[in-house]
Design an enzyme around this catalytic site. Sequence first.
Site, PDB file in Angstrom:
ATOM      1  N   ARG A   1      21.313   3.281  58.628  1.00 30.38           N
ATOM      2  CA  ARG A   1      20.854   4.672  58.818  1.00 30.38           C
ATOM      3  C   ARG A   1      21.103   5.021  60.270  1.00 30.38           C
ATOM      4  O   ARG A   1      20.565   4.367  61.173  1.00 30.38           O
ATOM      5  CB  ARG A   1      19.366   4.806  58.479  1.00 30.38           C
ATOM      6  CG  ARG A   1      18.767   6.103  58.998  1.00 30.38           C
ATOM      7  CD  ARG A   1      17.390   6.400  58.455  1.00 30.38           C
ATOM      8  NE  ARG A   1      17.455   6.798  57.062  1.00 30.38           N
ATOM      9  CZ  ARG A   1      16.465   7.409  56.415  1.00 30.38           C
ATOM     10  NH1 ARG A   1      15.347   7.686  57.038  1.00 30.38           N
ATOM     11  NH2 ARG A   1      16.592   7.736  55.147  1.00 30.38           N
TER      12      ARG A   1
ATOM     13  N   HIS B   1      23.541  11.892  52.708  1.00 28.36           N
ATOM     14  CA  HIS B   1      22.454  11.014  52.264  1.00 28.36           C
ATOM     15  C   HIS B   1      22.739  10.632  50.803  1.00 28.36           C
ATOM     16  O   HIS B   1      22.035  11.021  49.887  1.00 28.36           O
ATOM     17  CB  HIS B   1      21.112  11.749  52.400  1.00 28.36           C
ATOM     18  CG  HIS B   1      19.918  10.841  52.404  1.00 28.36           C
ATOM     19  ND1 HIS B   1      20.014   9.467  52.305  1.00 28.36           N
ATOM     20  CD2 HIS B   1      18.587  11.119  52.488  1.00 28.36           C
ATOM     21  CE1 HIS B   1      18.797   8.944  52.336  1.00 28.36           C
ATOM     22  NE2 HIS B   1      17.918   9.915  52.451  1.00 28.36           N
TER      23      HIS B   1
ATOM     24  N   GLN C   1      20.060   8.905  48.423  1.00 24.40           N
ATOM     25  CA  GLN C   1      19.032   9.845  47.959  1.00 24.40           C
ATOM     26  C   GLN C   1      19.553  10.656  46.776  1.00 24.40           C
ATOM     27  O   GLN C   1      18.855  10.845  45.773  1.00 24.40           O
ATOM     28  CB  GLN C   1      18.640  10.795  49.096  1.00 24.40           C
ATOM     29  CG  GLN C   1      17.630  11.851  48.700  1.00 24.40           C
ATOM     30  CD  GLN C   1      16.263  11.283  48.363  1.00 24.40           C
ATOM     31  OE1 GLN C   1      15.693  10.521  49.149  1.00 24.40           O
ATOM     32  NE2 GLN C   1      15.723  11.612  47.199  1.00 24.40           N
TER      33      GLN C   1
ATOM     34  N   ASP D   1      14.825  20.882  51.536  1.00 23.06           N
ATOM     35  CA  ASP D   1      14.669  19.780  52.494  1.00 23.06           C
ATOM     36  C   ASP D   1      14.141  20.389  53.796  1.00 23.06           C
ATOM     37  O   ASP D   1      14.162  21.621  53.974  1.00 23.06           O
ATOM     38  CB  ASP D   1      16.022  19.077  52.703  1.00 23.06           C
ATOM     39  CG  ASP D   1      15.925  17.829  53.586  1.00 23.06           C
ATOM     40  OD1 ASP D   1      14.817  17.279  53.719  1.00 23.06           O
ATOM     41  OD2 ASP D   1      16.965  17.425  54.146  1.00 23.06           O
TER      42      ASP D   1
ATOM     43  N   CYS E   1      13.489  15.363  48.758  1.00 25.31           N
ATOM     44  CA  CYS E   1      13.755  13.964  49.132  1.00 25.31           C
ATOM     45  C   CYS E   1      12.589  13.350  49.887  1.00 25.31           C
ATOM     46  O   CYS E   1      12.464  12.130  49.926  1.00 25.31           O
ATOM     47  CB  CYS E   1      15.039  13.871  49.938  1.00 25.31           C
ATOM     48  SG  CYS E   1      14.963  14.707  51.538  1.00 25.31           S
TER      49      CYS E   1
ATOM     50  N   ARG F   1      14.625   5.994  43.998  1.00 27.72           N
ATOM     51  CA  ARG F   1      15.396   5.420  45.119  1.00 27.72           C
ATOM     52  C   ARG F   1      15.555   3.918  44.892  1.00 27.72           C
ATOM     53  O   ARG F   1      16.627   3.357  45.096  1.00 27.72           O
ATOM     54  CB  ARG F   1      14.658   5.644  46.453  1.00 27.72           C
ATOM     55  CG  ARG F   1      14.581   7.070  46.940  1.00 27.72           C
ATOM     56  CD  ARG F   1      15.939   7.634  47.294  1.00 27.72           C
ATOM     57  NE  ARG F   1      16.615   6.872  48.336  1.00 27.72           N
ATOM     58  CZ  ARG F   1      16.407   7.003  49.647  1.00 27.72           C
ATOM     59  NH1 ARG F   1      15.564   7.909  50.095  1.00 27.72           N
ATOM     60  NH2 ARG F   1      17.078   6.269  50.529  1.00 27.72           N
TER      61      ARG F   1
END
Length: 303
Positions: A102, A129, A132, A220, A260, A288
Amino acid sequence: MKHFLKLLDVSGEQIIELLNTADQLKYEKKHGIEHQRLKGKTLGMIFQKSSTRTRVSFETGIYQLGGTGLFLSSNDLQIGRGEPVRDTARVLSRYLDGIMIRTFAQKEVEDLAEYGSIPVINGLTDFAHPCQVMADLMTIREYKGGFSGLKMCYIGDGNNMANSLIVGGLKVGMKVAVATPADHKPDEKVLEFAKGYGDMFELTENIMDAACKADVVFTDVWASMGMEKEAEERKKVFAGYQVNSELLSVCAKDVMVQHCLPAHRGEEISEEVFEAHADEIFDEAENRLHAQKAIMVKLMEDK
Ligand code: CP
Ligand code: NVA
């Protein structure tokens, strides 16, 4: 498939194959069926940004598959003191069976994959991402039974989540409509990709147009990790881009809401909508674990 760096690299068929494995692994976990498919393997997990879900789901996931996860904070690694990614990649390839990273720049993830010799998984960059969005697609399929004929809508910042949702949604056959302010559109590369899908894709500044008859609504945060200093300013820019009951009134009757997480209630999503759709949102968070186990199995099994 050698790496999992961004959904632009993955075909619709490969996404479906991963989702099928994820469903199977979820079933096996729920029914206590042994699935130690990565026995003796080690996943290194490099974090240059904070995480709750990604860290815990990868670490638990590799453990459930019979392997070990190593949490590698960039504060402790030499990478944090300037050791080049291409050297780090070559060293870690001698110890590990896979790397999850990440970080900020997508290039760093791509470089790690290029210079190392083991699979690399993108656990979030400023651009994408993808893990996700695999969990998101898994959740949509669980609730809706498939993708064809469904409309996905994304409201808010044209960020890493928007980029990955557009690519993932279109590749599995959904219509995708995105509403962002004019200066906060998704990445140019993603818009170029979406052009190839004709009227399956829509980009607008009008949230009601994007949400019209949508089957799944995503949003988001308005300020992603790394934008902390601009957060107050961005609240003004995104003020009209909230998922709330007024927006949902123009969606399909049985609309799903996905986030998310972490969520900022009262900003990108109202408290009322968040809590009314909490089951779907926390199923998404659970997925996830299963989706990433499928990615690790695909990249690291029999290697
Ligand atoms: N959704 C997500 O990636 O959460 P974390 O930042 O907690 O990992
Ligand atoms: N867009 C958010 C997603 C967090 C999971 C960020 O990058 O901070």
